[in-house]
Design a protein around this motif. Structure first.
Motif, PDB file in Angstrom:
ATOM      1  N   SER A  47      48.250  46.222  36.502  1.00  0.00           N
ATOM      2  CA  SER A  47      48.448  46.043  35.106  1.00  0.00           C
ATOM      3  C   SER A  47      48.176  47.148  34.434  1.00  0.00           C
ATOM      4  O   SER A  47      46.950  47.610  34.228  1.00  0.00           O
ATOM      5  N   GLY A  48      48.988  48.079  34.087  1.00  0.00           N
ATOM      6  CA  GLY A  48      48.933  49.275  33.316  1.00  0.00           C
ATOM      7  C   GLY A  48      48.589  50.698  34.131  1.00  0.00           C
ATOM      8  O   GLY A  48      47.984  51.560  33.775  1.00  0.00           O
ATOM      9  N   TRP A  49      48.802  50.377  35.587  1.00  0.00           N
ATOM     10  CA  TRP A  49      48.479  51.855  36.267  1.00  0.00           C
ATOM     11  C   TRP A  49      49.296  51.663  37.605  1.00  0.00           C
ATOM     12  O   TRP A  49      50.123  50.519  37.852  1.00  0.00           O
ATOM     13  N   GLY A  50      49.498  52.627  38.171  1.00  0.00           N
ATOM     14  CA  GLY A  50      50.484  52.515  39.465  1.00  0.00           C
ATOM     15  C   GLY A  50      49.702  53.340  40.587  1.00  0.00           C
ATOM     16  O   GLY A  50      48.835  54.226  40.347  1.00  0.00           O
ATOM     17  N   ALA A  51      49.837  53.080  41.900  1.00  0.00           N
ATOM     18  CA  ALA A  51      49.482  53.706  43.241  1.00  0.00           C
ATOM     19  C   ALA A  51      49.781  54.954  42.973  1.00  0.00           C
ATOM     20  O   ALA A  51      51.006  55.343  42.557  1.00  0.00           O
ATOM     21  N   GLU A  52      48.959  56.045  43.342  1.00  0.00           N
ATOM     22  CA  GLU A  52      49.218  57.292  43.576  1.00  0.00           C
ATOM     23  C   GLU A  52      48.971  57.950  45.128  1.00  0.00           C
ATOM     24  O   GLU A  52      47.814  57.425  45.565  1.00  0.00           O
ATOM     25  N   PRO A  53      49.874  58.738  45.639  1.00  0.00           N
ATOM     26  CA  PRO A  53      49.657  59.358  46.729  1.00  0.00           C
ATOM     27  C   PRO A  53      48.315  60.113  46.799  1.00  0.00           C
ATOM     28  O   PRO A  53      47.701  60.788  45.672  1.00  0.00           O
ATOM     29  N   GLY A  54      47.514  60.153  47.767  1.00  0.00           N
ATOM     30  CA  GLY A  54      46.171  61.086  47.831  1.00  0.00           C
ATOM     31  C   GLY A  54      44.965  60.347  47.331  1.00  0.00           C
ATOM     32  O   GLY A  54      43.893  60.914  47.280  1.00  0.00           O
ATOM     33  N   ARG A  55      45.132  59.177  46.841  1.00  0.00           N
ATOM     34  CA  ARG A  55      44.162  58.435  46.273  1.00  0.00           C
ATOM     35  C   ARG A  55      43.482  57.310  47.212  1.00  0.00           C
ATOM     36  O   ARG A  55      44.569  56.774  47.984  1.00  0.00           O
ATOM     37  N   SER A  56      42.349  56.807  46.835  1.00  0.00           N
ATOM     38  CA  SER A  56      41.754  55.920  47.678  1.00  0.00           C
ATOM     39  C   SER A  56      41.416  54.637  46.736  1.00  0.00           C
ATOM     40  O   SER A  56      41.054  54.857  45.624  1.00  0.00           O
ATOM     41  N   TYR A  57      41.490  53.557  47.058  1.00  0.00           N
ATOM     42  CA  TYR A  57      41.300  52.249  46.503  1.00  0.00           C
ATOM     43  C   TYR A  57      40.403  51.164  47.097  1.00  0.00           C
ATOM     44  O   TYR A  57      41.068  50.875  48.189  1.00  0.00           O
ATOM     45  N   ASP A  58      39.408  50.924  46.528  1.00  0.00           N
ATOM     46  CA  ASP A  58      38.436  49.835  46.950  1.00  0.00           C
ATOM     47  C   ASP A  58      38.881  48.548  46.536  1.00  0.00           C
ATOM     48  O   ASP A  58      38.947  48.429  45.384  1.00  0.00           O
ATOM     49  N   VAL A  59      39.249  47.732  47.476  1.00  0.00           N
ATOM     50  CA  VAL A  59      39.475  46.104  46.913  1.00  0.00           C
ATOM     51  C   VAL A  59      38.274  45.225  47.297  1.00  0.00           C
ATOM     52  O   VAL A  59      37.915  45.311  48.379  1.00  0.00           O
ATOM     53  N   HIS A  60      37.998  44.492  46.268  1.00  0.00           N
ATOM     54  CA  HIS A  60      37.078  43.710  46.404  1.00  0.00           C
ATOM     55  C   HIS A  60      37.371  41.972  46.053  1.00  0.00           C
ATOM     56  O   HIS A  60      38.049  41.752  44.875  1.00  0.00           O
ATOM     57  N   ILE A  61      37.648  41.214  46.935  1.00  0.00           N
ATOM     58  CA  ILE A  61      38.164  39.783  46.745  1.00  0.00           C
ATOM     59  C   ILE A  61      36.913  38.865  46.972  1.00  0.00           C
ATOM     60  O   ILE A  61      36.223  38.799  47.903  1.00  0.00           O
ATOM     61  N   GLU A  62      36.782  38.004  45.947  1.00  0.00           N
ATOM     62  CA  GLU A  62      35.832  36.668  46.075  1.00  0.00           C
ATOM     63  C   GLU A  62      36.713  35.493  45.972  1.00  0.00           C
ATOM     64  O   GLU A  62      37.203  35.506  45.003  1.00  0.00           O
ATOM     65  N   ALA A  63      36.746  34.861  46.940  1.00  0.00           N
ATOM     66  CA  ALA A  63      37.301  33.574  46.987  1.00  0.00           C
ATOM     67  C   ALA A  63      36.419  32.480  47.365  1.00  0.00           C
ATOM     68  O   ALA A  63      35.426  32.623  48.020  1.00  0.00           O
ATOM     69  N   SER A  64      37.096  30.953  47.351  1.00  0.00           N
ATOM     70  CA  SER A  64      36.270  29.864  47.819  1.00  0.00           C
ATOM     71  C   SER A  64      36.075  29.988  49.207  1.00  0.00           C
ATOM     72  O   SER A  64      34.810  29.523  49.781  1.00  0.00           O
ATOM     73  N   GLY A  65      36.913  30.644  50.072  1.00  0.00           N
ATOM     74  CA  GLY A  65      36.691  30.878  51.561  1.00  0.00           C
ATOM     75  C   GLY A  65      35.709  32.205  51.967  1.00  0.00           C
ATOM     76  O   GLY A  65      35.265  32.211  53.032  1.00  0.00           O
ATOM     77  N   GLY A  66      35.354  32.946  51.061  1.00  0.00           N
ATOM     78  CA  GLY A  66      34.575  34.102  51.293  1.00  0.00           C
ATOM     79  C   GLY A  66      34.919  35.458  50.770  1.00  0.00           C
ATOM     80  O   GLY A  66      35.783  35.160  49.593  1.00  0.00           O
ATOM     81  N   VAL A  67      34.327  36.363  51.029  1.00  0.00           N
ATOM     82  CA  VAL A  67      34.490  37.807  50.422  1.00  0.00           C
ATOM     83  C   VAL A  67      34.973  38.691  51.273  1.00  0.00           C
ATOM     84  O   VAL A  67      34.890  38.695  52.434  1.00  0.00           O
ATOM     85  N   ILE A  68      36.320  39.405  50.777  1.00  0.00           N
ATOM     86  CA  ILE A  68      37.091  40.465  51.547  1.00  0.00           C
ATOM     87  C   ILE A  68      36.749  41.511  50.804  1.00  0.00           C
ATOM     88  O   ILE A  68      37.078  41.855  49.726  1.00  0.00           O
ATOM     89  N   ASP A  69      36.449  42.766  51.795  1.00  0.00           N
ATOM     90  CA  ASP A  69      36.363  43.981  51.129  1.00  0.00           C
ATOM     91  C   ASP A  69      37.194  44.938  52.057  1.00  0.00           C
ATOM     92  O   ASP A  69      37.083  45.088  53.383  1.00  0.00           O
ATOM     93  N   TYR A  70      37.884  46.013  51.298  1.00  0.00           N
ATOM     94  CA  TYR A  70      38.450  46.862  52.195  1.00  0.00           C
ATOM     95  C   TYR A  70      38.821  48.108  51.278  1.00  0.00           C
ATOM     96  O   TYR A  70      38.987  47.983  50.185  1.00  0.00           O
ATOM     97  N   THR A  71      39.289  49.337  51.911  1.00  0.00           N
ATOM     98  CA  THR A  71      39.475  50.421  51.224  1.00  0.00           C
ATOM     99  C   THR A  71      41.003  50.817  51.804  1.00  0.00           C
ATOM    100  O   THR A  71      41.341  51.155  53.049  1.00  0.00           O
ATOM    101  N   VAL A  72      41.880  51.130  50.772  1.00  0.00           N
ATOM    102  CA  VAL A  72      43.333  51.777  51.258  1.00  0.00           C
ATOM    103  C   VAL A  72      43.380  53.298  50.821  1.00  0.00           C
ATOM    104  O   VAL A  72      43.045  53.561  49.545  1.00  0.00           O
ATOM    105  N   ASP A  73      43.677  54.173  51.641  1.00  0.00           N
ATOM    106  CA  ASP A  73      43.570  55.409  51.451  1.00  0.00           C
ATOM    107  C   ASP A  73      45.364  55.808  51.712  1.00  0.00           C
ATOM    108  O   ASP A  73      45.873  55.644  52.573  1.00  0.00           O
TER     109      ASP A  73
END
Length: 382
Positions: free
Chosen positions: A348-374
């Motif tokens: 929302s209001g941004w776009g993915a860019e080459p050469g950048r890294s993105y840390d994703v943090h998800i909290e849900a009823s089944g647990g937590v998921i963390d990962y990084t996209v390069d």
């Protein structure tokens, strides 16, 4: 562009019937099926009265050109006989040289993760040709497409699965035949439907069954794989992408005409047990996969799917490598389209860019998921 506005609501519909509850060519230049035929078509195993070169392993390469005439798996075109074909060898005159699979730029230094994924990406996407279809609506002949197109489509499916850390899948002849019958029905109909009526031109039971269990597209088979991964017009399911990335996928069926294609995906026997699968996935990822067909991932959304972790009530935060918090719109996707649970995350209001890294943090009823996209610009690495 063919029927874009009208087709989007139904484009790439899949498996609406409910939840998911060739011998390889050995490179012989004589493909007559005669295992004793040499590369020039002469019978090689006997050697002839002159005692000339033979073909003891039946791979179509005579002994004077074969690095090991007792091993049919030795590649053709391998000057240093190290088992690596010339095209994949950094120095085919040196059996100790590195290979492009391990050293993409042949600088003697092993690939970085970015080089490794870009090498595979570039190689697997070097040929995206569709080939020719030899069937006919006039005679209701499903025909076939050239083998190159079949191989290209399957290679793309497995490229996307490999990037996601999932095992490759294969096909079965009987599934391909059903998928081809499905594609013929769509070609004759001139549109897409998972439930063709018996009154449809070129209707067959096998084609109708495949239509209800397939990703279907108004394009030929190779391009459609990219389209399934972008998955425009399916904001409540992202079902085509999820089927390709499903734990249970495989074997699949592939069928294509000049204008329509079907990928039979439901009912597979795959048994992978990935806890969750993200698109784009963790680690080094080609930026180019965010820009595949019709719509970018900024438009259709990043996604996470799982068969074991409930994503109900998920909240998501994405943080760029400069510390910026990036808002997303999270949608709970309909269940059982290739996975039990899934969410989409639309920037929302941004776009993915080459050469950048993105840390994703998800909290849900089944647990937590963390990962990084390069995100890697593979075009810039070439």
């Amino acid at each position: 562009m063919r029927g874009l506005v009208l087709l989007l609501p139904v484009l790439l519909g899949l498996g609406c019937n409910g939840p998911d509850t060739d011998d390889d060519d050995d490179d012989r230049s004589d493909d007559t099926g005669d295992p004793d035929a040499g590369s020039d078509g002469w019978g090689g195993s006997g050697g002839g009265s002159g005692g000339g070169p033979v073909d003891s392993d039946g791979d179509g390469v005579l002994s004077d050109e074969d690095c090991d005439d007792s091993d049919p798996g030795m590649p053709v075109g391998d000057a240093d006989c190290d088992g690596t074909p010339t095209a994949d060898d950094c120095d085919d005159n040196d059996p100790d040289s590195t290979t492009r699979a391990d050293d993409a730029d042949c600088d003697g230094v092993p690939n970085t993760p970015a080089e490794a994924v870009c090498s595979r990406w570039t190689s697997d996407r070097s040929d995206l040709s569709e080939g020719a279809w030899d069937g006919s609506v006039a005679t209701c002949d499903p025909g076939t497409t050239e083998p190159v197109a079949f191989g290209n489509a399957l290679r793309l499916v497995n490229l996307f699965r490999w990037i996601s850390g999932l095992p490759e899948v294969g096909t079965l002849p009987e599934l391909n035949e059903k998928a081809q019958d499905c594609a013929l029905i769509m070609q004759a109909y001139g549109g897409l439907t998972h439930y063709p009526a018996e009154s449809f031109e070129c209707y067959t039971d096998s084609g109708a069954q495949a239509a209800a269990a397939s990703n279907i597209s108004p394009y030929a088979g190779v391009y459609s794989v990219d389209l399934y991964m972008s998955d425009p017009g399916n904001s409540t399911t992202l079902g085509h992408r999820r089927w390709i990335l499903s734990n249970g996928l495989g074997p699949i069926g592939l069928g294509s005409t000049s204008d329509f294609s079907c990928m039979l995906v439901i009912g597979g026997s795959g048994s992978d047990r990935a806890d969750w699968t993200a698109w784009p996935p963790p680690g080094a990822v080609p930026f180019e996969l965010t820009q595949l067909a019709w719509a970018t991932l900024d438009q259709t959304g990043w996604s996470v799917q799982s068969d074991s972790i409930s994503l109900s009530g998920a909240s998501v935060s994405i943080t760029r490598d400069d510390g910026a918090d990036l808002p997303v719109v999270v949608t709970q996707l309909s269940p059982y389209y290739g996975s039990q649970w899934a969410i989409s995350m639309v920037p929302s209001g941004w776009g993915a860019e080459p050469g950048r890294s993105y840390d994703v943090h998800i909290e849900a009823s089944g647990g937590v998921i963390d990962y990084t996209v390069d995100l890697v610009d593979c075009d810039a690495l070439d």
